[in-house]
Design an enzyme around this catalytic site. Structure first.
Site, short mmCIF file in Angstrom:
data_model
loop_
_atom_site.label_atom_id
_atom_site.label_comp_id
_atom_site.label_asym_id
_atom_site.label_seq_id
_atom_site.Cartn_x
_atom_site.Cartn_y
_atom_site.Cartn_z
N ASN A 82 0.83 -1.21 0.00
CA ASN A 82 0.00 0.00 0.00
C ASN A 82 0.86 1.25 0.00
O ASN A 82 2.08 1.18 0.04
CB ASN A 82 -0.96 -0.02 1.20
CG ASN A 82 -2.33 0.51 0.84
OD1 ASN A 82 -2.46 1.56 0.23
ND2 ASN A 82 -3.36 -0.24 1.21
N HIS A 113 23.45 0.31 10.19
CA HIS A 113 24.74 1.00 10.27
C HIS A 113 25.55 0.49 11.46
O HIS A 113 24.99 0.04 12.46
CB HIS A 113 24.52 2.51 10.46
CG HIS A 113 24.06 3.20 9.21
ND1 HIS A 113 24.88 3.43 8.13
CD2 HIS A 113 22.86 3.72 8.87
CE1 HIS A 113 24.21 4.06 7.19
NE2 HIS A 113 22.98 4.25 7.60
N THR A 164 11.68 -6.80 15.79
CA THR A 164 13.13 -6.90 15.95
C THR A 164 13.61 -8.34 16.06
O THR A 164 14.81 -8.59 16.07
CB THR A 164 13.59 -6.13 17.20
OG1 THR A 164 12.95 -6.70 18.35
CG2 THR A 164 13.21 -4.66 17.10
N LYS A 165 12.65 -9.29 16.16
CA LYS A 165 12.99 -10.71 16.28
C LYS A 165 12.12 -11.52 15.34
O LYS A 165 11.06 -11.06 14.89
CB LYS A 165 12.79 -11.20 17.72
CG LYS A 165 13.69 -10.51 18.74
CD LYS A 165 13.41 -11.05 20.14
CE LYS A 165 14.31 -10.38 21.18
NZ LYS A 165 14.03 -10.87 22.55
N ARG A 179 5.77 -8.26 20.34
CA ARG A 179 5.71 -9.52 21.08
C ARG A 179 4.45 -10.27 20.67
O ARG A 179 3.48 -9.68 20.17
CB ARG A 179 5.72 -9.29 22.59
CG ARG A 179 4.53 -8.54 23.12
CD ARG A 179 4.65 -8.27 24.61
NE ARG A 179 3.47 -7.58 25.13
CZ ARG A 179 2.39 -8.19 25.59
NH1 ARG A 179 2.33 -9.52 25.59
NH2 ARG A 179 1.36 -7.50 26.06
#
Length: 202
Positions: A82, A113, A164-165, A179
């Site tokens: 989208n 970075h 992030t996981k 989570r």
């Protein structure tokens, strides 16, 4: 609203089909861009596919206005992206499975970075592990997915989540950092009738 492309009547396609064909011909004139059949690419979308960083798009994919795609990126069939999404494949790439839906303003970055304190960040080399997103995944508006993440088939990423996981197949995740708050298989629902199971506090 690129999904409206597939609802056009024949009288509209008489002018719309040549218009869309011209847009796609301009993109595929670059050897690093490949488009499958029956796709819709908004003219305001920006596709950057440098040598060695191709963009490959499967059949019947939709890319809406103001999206930014920087290869390497591979989309399966029937993938929808989208408006105002930003995807950068870094050096390892982004792979998105069939029938995945990505809402507006989602960011997916397959690089990061360096952050060593003895050198300005802008002078440090970036690293890339890649991002893999399975099939039939729904990514909610304004979600973010960082480098190195794998999202399993059938998962749902809540609006505004920062992933992030790795996310298991069928999991429903939300929050920052994201989570697990549920599983699509526990109570099949549709539309707005979603009721996520409560999770014990920690």
């Amino acid at each position: 609203m690129p999904w409206l492309w597939y609802r056009l009547k024949p009288k509209h396609l008489t002018w719309a089909a040549p218009w869309q064909q011209k847009i796609q011909q301009q993109l595929t004139a670059m050897e690093t861009v490949t488009l499958g059949d029956n796709c819709f690419i908004a003219p305001q979308a920006a596709l950057f596919a440098e040598p060695g960083r191709p963009i490959t798009i499967g059949r019947q994919c939709m890319i809406a206005a103001n999206c930014f795609l920087h290869g390497p990126i591979t989309l399966g069939d029937e993938v929808s992206i989208n408006h105002s999404c930003s995807l950068d494949g870094g050096s390892k790439g982004i792979i998105i499975g069939n029938q995945t839906r990505i809402a507006n303003n989602v960011t997916i970055y397959a690089f990061n970075h360096g952050m060593a304190p003895d050198m300005p960040i802008y002078r440090q080399s970036s690293r890339s592990r890649g991002v893999v997103i399975g099939k039939d995944v729904w990514i909610g508006a304004q979600a973010g997915i960082v480098d190195g993440v794998t999202i399993g088939d059938g998962a749902v990423i809540g609006m505004g989540a920062v992933v992030t996981k790795d996310v298991p197949p069928w999991a429903i995740v939300a929050g920052n950092p994201a989570r697990i708050i549920g599983d699509r298989r526990h109570k099949p629902v549709s539309g707005s009738e979603q009721h996520f199971p409560r999770t014990p506090s920690t």
